[in-house]
Design a protein around this motif. Structure first.
Motif, PDB file in Angstrom:
ATOM      1  N   ALA A  73      64.627  42.357  73.983  1.00  0.00           N
ATOM      2  CA  ALA A  73      63.596  41.696  73.755  1.00  0.00           C
ATOM      3  C   ALA A  73      63.780  40.981  72.463  1.00  0.00           C
ATOM      4  CB  ALA A  73      62.330  42.603  73.718  1.00  0.00           C
ATOM      5  N   TYR A  89      65.880  38.027  73.490  1.00  0.00           N
ATOM      6  CA  TYR A  89      65.050  36.911  74.282  1.00  0.00           C
ATOM      7  C   TYR A  89      64.137  36.362  73.215  1.00  0.00           C
ATOM      8  CZ  TYR A  89      60.898  35.821  77.383  1.00  0.00           C
ATOM      9  OH  TYR A  89      59.906  34.987  77.993  1.00  0.00           O
ATOM     10  N   ALA A 108      57.489  38.596  72.240  1.00  0.00           N
ATOM     11  CA  ALA A 108      58.648  38.672  73.223  1.00  0.00           C
ATOM     12  C   ALA A 108      58.460  40.055  73.970  1.00  0.00           C
ATOM     13  CB  ALA A 108      60.060  39.050  72.295  1.00  0.00           C
ATOM     14  N   TRP A 109      57.726  41.234  73.291  1.00  0.00           N
ATOM     15  CA  TRP A 109      57.481  42.171  74.452  1.00  0.00           C
ATOM     16  C   TRP A 109      56.379  42.216  75.428  1.00  0.00           C
ATOM     17  CZ3 TRP A 109      60.728  46.325  75.319  1.00  0.00           C
ATOM     18  CH2 TRP A 109      61.668  46.458  74.419  1.00  0.00           C
ATOM     19  N   GLU A 121      55.847  39.395  77.029  1.00  0.00           N
ATOM     20  CA  GLU A 121      56.675  38.437  78.183  1.00  0.00           C
ATOM     21  C   GLU A 121      57.739  39.595  78.748  1.00  0.00           C
ATOM     22  OE1 GLU A 121      57.982  34.759  76.482  1.00  0.00           O
ATOM     23  OE2 GLU A 121      55.855  34.369  75.955  1.00  0.00           O
ATOM     24  N   THR A 122      58.203  40.494  77.981  1.00  0.00           N
ATOM     25  CA  THR A 122      59.099  41.401  78.639  1.00  0.00           C
ATOM     26  C   THR A 122      58.376  42.254  79.734  1.00  0.00           C
ATOM     27  OG1 THR A 122      60.774  41.397  76.874  1.00  0.00           O
ATOM     28  CG2 THR A 122      60.572  43.461  78.301  1.00  0.00           C
ATOM     29  N   ASN A 134      58.018  40.473  82.826  1.00  0.00           N
ATOM     30  CA  ASN A 134      59.120  39.864  83.384  1.00  0.00           C
ATOM     31  C   ASN A 134      60.445  40.434  82.763  1.00  0.00           C
ATOM     32  OD1 ASN A 134      61.257  38.565  84.894  1.00  0.00           O
ATOM     33  ND2 ASN A 134      60.300  36.621  84.659  1.00  0.00           N
ATOM     34  N   PRO A 135      60.943  41.656  83.138  1.00  0.00           N
ATOM     35  CA  PRO A 135      62.040  42.282  82.395  1.00  0.00           C
ATOM     36  C   PRO A 135      63.372  41.561  82.601  1.00  0.00           C
ATOM     37  CG  PRO A 135      61.085  43.874  83.914  1.00  0.00           C
ATOM     38  CD  PRO A 135      60.120  42.791  83.792  1.00  0.00           C
ATOM     39  N   THR A 184      64.111  38.978  80.245  1.00  0.00           N
ATOM     40  CA  THR A 184      64.561  39.335  79.087  1.00  0.00           C
ATOM     41  C   THR A 184      66.055  39.986  78.922  1.00  0.00           C
ATOM     42  OG1 THR A 184      62.219  40.156  78.435  1.00  0.00           O
ATOM     43  CG2 THR A 184      64.095  41.076  77.338  1.00  0.00           C
ATOM     44  N   LEU A 194      65.456  49.106  81.242  1.00  0.00           N
ATOM     45  CA  LEU A 194      64.323  48.427  80.508  1.00  0.00           C
ATOM     46  C   LEU A 194      63.239  48.575  81.393  1.00  0.00           C
ATOM     47  CD1 LEU A 194      62.947  46.712  78.383  1.00  0.00           C
ATOM     48  CD2 LEU A 194      63.788  44.555  79.602  1.00  0.00           C
ATOM     49  N   THR A 195      63.192  48.529  82.667  1.00  0.00           N
ATOM     50  CA  THR A 195      61.849  48.765  83.545  1.00  0.00           C
ATOM     51  C   THR A 195      61.506  50.440  83.275  1.00  0.00           C
ATOM     52  OG1 THR A 195      62.802  47.134  85.198  1.00  0.00           O
ATOM     53  CG2 THR A 195      61.006  48.912  85.939  1.00  0.00           C
TER      54      THR A 195
END
Length: 356
Positions: free
Chosen positions: A61, A64, A263-264, A266-267, A270-271, A274, A294-295
């Motif tokens: 992130a 990103y 950023a987090w 939006e992560t 949509n990981p 990122t 990340l998921t």
């Protein structure tokens, strides 16, 4: 006041720092949207951010945020460096070598008890459930804390799990003298476990699980003893800032926190996007594996009832106080830091900007 050497390590980065120029060039080649020309034209303050670990999905992130221009919008130019774990990242920020860090709040408690004058301030929370665990393979037969007795435990000296092991020992009542503890390098931890040189390791679940996957270990063969399952109700990773930056550059902090939160958020949505920003800076990134990492992290540490209620970035001070009590008591720290010494929410964006 001198910094305690109890959890210090070398501040040498694991790889060459990634400048904003490198991030922007790579992100542009990958088609990632950047900030407007007007933003680029403005003078920006260079800042250094030390990450929680080597570059991977857990800190994607930050890349990103750089690629999307969120740091630029905050008036800063961010250099993002990997670290050797929580102890390393906190020491870097405490020594003013770095301005911000992504690190574990429970290790921050331990550091603050011995170094109150230089302890960084926590300014944005992220992991509302701690990933700290003791990790083993099924063949080791470790399904409960007592099973660790008679086994060999590998632990990097700067790892949060190792630093907080005394709290786990006290909470579970196991006999530490019956556990053989071997200090291992952070970068060799998973190899040592996979090759059977140790029976278990300390670490964050998503870090070790997916690093083991890289060397061919099936996820269903991995076992976890979570500290949080044994009465250790800790907050974990979040953003910290140095005391020097607080004194000298405070007007910039809210913008950096806003970039982190945005950023987090939006992560969470949509990981994959990122991880694409991370991959644009490093051709060696295993994109499918890092998206999976990340998921996992999002579902196990970030998105839960508390974060849905409070939003990304904040925490419950009463719960944080209970965690401080646990750490201070179990580790017999010389003093118990107050919540106000370690945490402030004054730089967080409005609640609507934090909701997930």
């Amino acid at each position: 006041m001198p910094v305690s050497k109890s959890i210090l390590t070398s501040a040498t980065p694991l790889a060459k720092p990634l400048s904003r120029r490198h991030v922007l060039l790579a992100a542009g080649a990958a088609g990632v949207a950047l900030a407007s020309p007007a933003v680029h034209a403005q003078a920006r303050t260079p800042i250094r951010i030390t990450l929680n670990a080597p570059r991977d999905g857990s800190n994607a992130a930050f890349f990103y945020a750089a690629a999307k221009g969120y740091f630029a919008e905050a008036g800063v130019e961010a250099t993002l460096d990997p670290s050797r774990g929580a102890g390393d990242s906190i020491q870097r920020v405490a020594s003013d070598t770095y301005d911000f860090g992504f690190s574990d709040f429970t290790v921050l408690v331990q550091f603050a008890a011995r170094n109150p004058d230089v302890t960084p301030m926590a300014i944005a929370a992220l992991y509302t459930r701690s990933p700290i665990s003791i990790i083993s393979l099924a063949k080791a037969g470790i399904s409960a804390p007592k099973d660790l007795e008679g086994k060999k435990l590998g632990a990097p000296a700067t790892d949060a799990g190792f630093l907080l092991l005394p709290a786990f020992v006290q909470s579970t009542g196991i006999d530490r003298s019956k556990i053989q503890i071997e200090t291992i390098d952070l970068t060799l931890r998973e190899a040592a476990l996979a090759q059977g040189r140790v029976d278990a390791v300390t670490g964050f679940d998503s870090t070790t699980l997916f690093n083991l996957a890289r060397v061919g270990i099936r996820k269903e063969d991995v076992r976890f003893l979570y500290f949080s399952d044994y009465k250790l109700d800790f907050y974990s990773n979040g953003l910290i800032v140095s005391r020097k930056f607080l004194r000298e550059r405070e007007p910039l902090i809210a913008g950096v926190v806003a970039a982190f939160v945005k950023a987090w958020r939006e992560t969470v949505a949509n990981p994959a996007a990122t991880v694409a920003a991370l991959a644009a800076t490093d051709a060696l990134v295993d994109v499918p594996l890092e998206v999976e990492r990340l998921t996992w992290l999002l579902s196990h540490q970030v998105v839960n009832e508390e974060s849905k209620r409070l939003g990304i970035g904040t925490l419950d001070p009463a719960r944080f106080a209970r965690g401080i009590d646990q750490v201070a008591g179990a580790m017999e720290l010389p003093r118990k830091p107050a919540v106000a010494e370690l945490w402030t929410d004054k730089y967080l964006p409005a609640p609507a900007a934090r909701q997930i």
